[in-house]
Design a protein around this motif. Sequence first.
Motif, PDB file in Angstrom:
ATOM      1  N   ILE A  76      35.845  39.022  71.145  1.00  0.00           N
ATOM      2  CA  ILE A  76      35.865  40.323  70.476  1.00  0.00           C
ATOM      3  C   ILE A  76      37.125  41.088  70.832  1.00  0.00           C
ATOM      4  CG2 ILE A  76      34.677  42.521  70.199  1.00  0.00           C
ATOM      5  CD1 ILE A  76      33.243  40.143  68.943  1.00  0.00           C
ATOM      6  N   LEU A  77      37.515  41.056  72.108  1.00  0.00           N
ATOM      7  CA  LEU A  77      38.740  41.742  72.543  1.00  0.00           C
ATOM      8  C   LEU A  77      39.976  41.119  71.892  1.00  0.00           C
ATOM      9  CD1 LEU A  77      37.970  42.264  76.347  1.00  0.00           C
ATOM     10  CD2 LEU A  77      38.106  44.030  74.575  1.00  0.00           C
ATOM     11  N   ALA A  78      39.962  39.802  71.707  1.00  0.00           N
ATOM     12  CA  ALA A  78      41.077  39.129  71.034  1.00  0.00           C
ATOM     13  C   ALA A  78      41.175  39.593  69.585  1.00  0.00           C
ATOM     14  CB  ALA A  78      40.904  37.612  71.103  1.00  0.00           C
ATOM     15  N   LEU A  79      40.018  39.725  68.915  1.00  0.00           N
ATOM     16  CA  LEU A  79      40.008  40.204  67.535  1.00  0.00           C
ATOM     17  C   LEU A  79      40.530  41.638  67.453  1.00  0.00           C
ATOM     18  CD1 LEU A  79      39.264  39.773  64.568  1.00  0.00           C
ATOM     19  CD2 LEU A  79      36.939  40.565  65.117  1.00  0.00           C
ATOM     20  N   ILE A  80      40.149  42.472  68.400  1.00  0.00           N
ATOM     21  CA  ILE A  80      40.638  43.856  68.449  1.00  0.00           C
ATOM     22  C   ILE A  80      42.153  43.871  68.641  1.00  0.00           C
ATOM     23  CG2 ILE A  80      40.602  45.996  69.793  1.00  0.00           C
ATOM     24  CD1 ILE A  80      37.619  45.433  70.350  1.00  0.00           C
ATOM     25  N   SER A  81      42.660  42.961  69.485  1.00  0.00           N
ATOM     26  CA  SER A  81      44.106  42.881  69.713  1.00  0.00           C
ATOM     27  C   SER A  81      44.832  42.456  68.442  1.00  0.00           C
ATOM     28  CB  SER A  81      44.406  41.888  70.837  1.00  0.00           C
ATOM     29  OG  SER A  81      43.805  42.284  72.045  1.00  0.00           O
ATOM     30  N   LEU A  82      44.232  41.543  67.685  1.00  0.00           N
ATOM     31  CA  LEU A  82      44.824  41.102  66.423  1.00  0.00           C
ATOM     32  C   LEU A  82      44.875  42.259  65.429  1.00  0.00           C
ATOM     33  CD1 LEU A  82      45.918  38.558  64.980  1.00  0.00           C
ATOM     34  CD2 LEU A  82      43.611  38.194  64.088  1.00  0.00           C
ATOM     35  N   ILE A  83      43.793  43.022  65.374  1.00  0.00           N
ATOM     36  CA  ILE A  83      43.764  44.207  64.501  1.00  0.00           C
ATOM     37  C   ILE A  83      44.786  45.242  64.978  1.00  0.00           C
ATOM     38  CG2 ILE A  83      42.331  46.156  63.750  1.00  0.00           C
ATOM     39  CD1 ILE A  83      39.929  44.233  63.854  1.00  0.00           C
ATOM     40  N   SER A  84      44.926  45.364  66.307  1.00  0.00           N
ATOM     41  CA  SER A  84      45.916  46.285  66.874  1.00  0.00           C
ATOM     42  C   SER A  84      47.324  45.913  66.425  1.00  0.00           C
ATOM     43  CB  SER A  84      45.828  46.265  68.402  1.00  0.00           C
ATOM     44  OG  SER A  84      46.863  47.040  68.975  1.00  0.00           O
ATOM     45  N   TYR A  85      47.609  44.597  66.379  1.00  0.00           N
ATOM     46  CA  TYR A  85      48.927  44.160  65.891  1.00  0.00           C
ATOM     47  C   TYR A  85      49.132  44.588  64.439  1.00  0.00           C
ATOM     48  CZ  TYR A  85      52.345  41.287  63.562  1.00  0.00           C
ATOM     49  OH  TYR A  85      53.385  40.880  62.776  1.00  0.00           O
ATOM     50  N   ILE A  86      48.105  44.405  63.610  1.00  0.00           N
ATOM     51  CA  ILE A  86      48.212  44.789  62.202  1.00  0.00           C
ATOM     52  C   ILE A  86      48.487  46.282  62.075  1.00  0.00           C
ATOM     53  CG2 ILE A  86      46.922  44.965  60.030  1.00  0.00           C
ATOM     54  CD1 ILE A  86      45.462  42.383  60.883  1.00  0.00           C
ATOM     55  N   VAL A  87      47.816  47.084  62.911  1.00  0.00           N
ATOM     56  CA  VAL A  87      48.016  48.536  62.894  1.00  0.00           C
ATOM     57  C   VAL A  87      49.459  48.882  63.255  1.00  0.00           C
ATOM     58  CG1 VAL A  87      47.399  50.691  64.051  1.00  0.00           C
ATOM     59  CG2 VAL A  87      45.599  49.086  63.369  1.00  0.00           C
ATOM     60  N   PHE A  88      49.956  48.348  64.375  1.00  0.00           N
ATOM     61  CA  PHE A  88      51.307  48.688  64.824  1.00  0.00           C
ATOM     62  C   PHE A  88      52.387  48.130  63.901  1.00  0.00           C
ATOM     63  CE2 PHE A  88      49.350  49.516  69.046  1.00  0.00           C
ATOM     64  CZ  PHE A  88      49.942  50.748  69.296  1.00  0.00           C
ATOM     65  N   SER A  89      52.214  46.901  63.441  1.00  0.00           N
ATOM     66  CA  SER A  89      53.254  46.306  62.592  1.00  0.00           C
ATOM     67  C   SER A  89      53.352  47.016  61.246  1.00  0.00           C
ATOM     68  CB  SER A  89      52.978  44.813  62.374  1.00  0.00           C
ATOM     69  OG  SER A  89      51.796  44.609  61.621  1.00  0.00           O
ATOM     70  N   SER A  90      52.231  47.539  60.752  1.00  0.00           N
ATOM     71  CA  SER A  90      52.219  48.166  59.429  1.00  0.00           C
ATOM     72  C   SER A  90      52.995  49.475  59.383  1.00  0.00           C
ATOM     73  CB  SER A  90      50.776  48.416  58.968  1.00  0.00           C
ATOM     74  OG  SER A  90      50.092  47.194  58.807  1.00  0.00           O
ATOM     75  N   ILE A  91      53.213  50.109  60.526  1.00  0.00           N
ATOM     76  CA  ILE A  91      53.935  51.392  60.521  1.00  0.00           C
ATOM     77  C   ILE A  91      55.435  51.208  60.738  1.00  0.00           C
ATOM     78  CG2 ILE A  91      51.900  52.607  61.376  1.00  0.00           C
ATOM     79  CD1 ILE A  91      53.299  52.825  64.098  1.00  0.00           C
ATOM     80  N   GLY A  92      55.891  49.961  60.872  1.00  0.00           N
ATOM     81  CA  GLY A  92      57.318  49.789  61.109  1.00  0.00           C
ATOM     82  C   GLY A  92      57.840  48.406  60.811  1.00  0.00           C
ATOM     83  N   ILE A  93      57.523  47.465  61.670  1.00  0.00           N
ATOM     84  CA  ILE A  93      58.118  46.131  61.576  1.00  0.00           C
ATOM     85  C   ILE A  93      57.808  45.447  60.249  1.00  0.00           C
ATOM     86  CG2 ILE A  93      57.815  43.789  62.476  1.00  0.00           C
ATOM     87  CD1 ILE A  93      58.440  44.726  65.089  1.00  0.00           C
ATOM     88  N   ALA A  94      56.624  45.646  59.708  1.00  0.00           N
ATOM     89  CA  ALA A  94      56.247  44.985  58.457  1.00  0.00           C
ATOM     90  C   ALA A  94      56.649  45.784  57.226  1.00  0.00           C
ATOM     91  CB  ALA A  94      54.743  44.729  58.437  1.00  0.00           C
TER      92      ALA A  94
END
Length: 425
Positions: A315-333
């Motif tokens: 579950i924590l790994a899934l949250i981390s994956l979602i966290s990446y999507i959140v952070f990448s969407s505001i800049g890198i992506a």
Amino acid sequence: MAQFKENPNSFTISEEEASWIASIVVIPMAPSCLVAGYLINKMPKRLFASLLAMIEIAGWLIIYYNTSLTEILVGRLLTGIASAGGAPIIPQFIGETSHPQLRGFFLTSVLLGLSVGILIIHVLGALFSWKTCIIITVLILFIYLCLIFYLKEPYGWYLRTHDQPAAKKSFSWYRGNSPEAKREIAKLISNQHENTYANYSIKEMTKLFLSRLLLMPLAISATLMITMHFSGNKAIMFYSITILSQTVPLLNQYASTVIVDVIRVGMTLVGAVLIRNFRVRPLLIISGVGSAASHCCFALFIYQSGENQHEVYSILALISLISYIVFSSIGIASLPWVICGEIFPLIVKGIGCGFSTFAYFFSFFLVIKLSPNLFDAFGLAGGFLCFALFTFLGTVILYFILPETKNKTLKEIEEMFRERRSTKF
């Protein structure tokens, strides 16, 4: 791909062949971008976009009626050529037609459209067969062709062909007739000789293409494109079902993919709003550091879940994956398309966008083709640690070379590269 392997037509495919079906679409994309970057200056954008849509329709129909692996690969090649050929057009079109204060928001819609498209396809893939999905895709392309004829050709084409009345008409159709808009088009027309190299000698063209005016924006735009892909952005999209099946085995793979897609769409929209209201450099730094940290957390938790077989780590790994999507969407992506659409001067915009999208699709192909090998060699945790390292290195480089472009006109951005200027906050 998972559905095709589970329900083949008249032949089966190996894992290696499946890898080629997934990645071959990217092979023609890089050279197609270079050709498109040249052709954009030779024909109207609307005509070029229409031709590409017809090629893409042909590619999908070949896949639909396939009887062999070869036909699937040919169809995928055609769709790759059409998709990549349109890539340099989009940021140019938006950059030329939008107001400086809204340009970043509209350029972010490129990623938003991609995210929505992926979400729709994943939903359709969960509900219908892959052939039905192709029919829907072709219908959407026909609607796209109809909409193209409604739009006006952007002013850049008319400036290059020295048709000043048409340039003014096009500019006012997109931007209105406010005093600010009239001043901007008047300035563009007064500098019309700077917007084309049609009469340049070979020596003058060589000097232009080796000048800071092209090379510095190209270095910035290409670095953004490469960093986005090597952060794992597209690897997660393409191999989402495989990654999620190893992350949270108890969840339905297709349902999990749709949930992740919905989060991606929502955060892309949030990213567009943030780019509309905040400067791009702080957003990029926050996005890069947050994305790298999210990957490290994902790698740690997925490693612990394999060691301890404990559901909480999954579950924590899934949250981390979602966290990446959140952070990448505001800049890198989201920022690569924003910067690509606004950073190149008009005279080299076609060539610059062509080479930038070449970097985009070449790095896209490398990541899609090599990600399975990376996961096989280092495991899912090791692969995501590699993504974290690439993300951090790219962010550091961009900190030193990316200028602030928010609320600047295209002419003001061009002047930034005619003289050396600081990129500090």
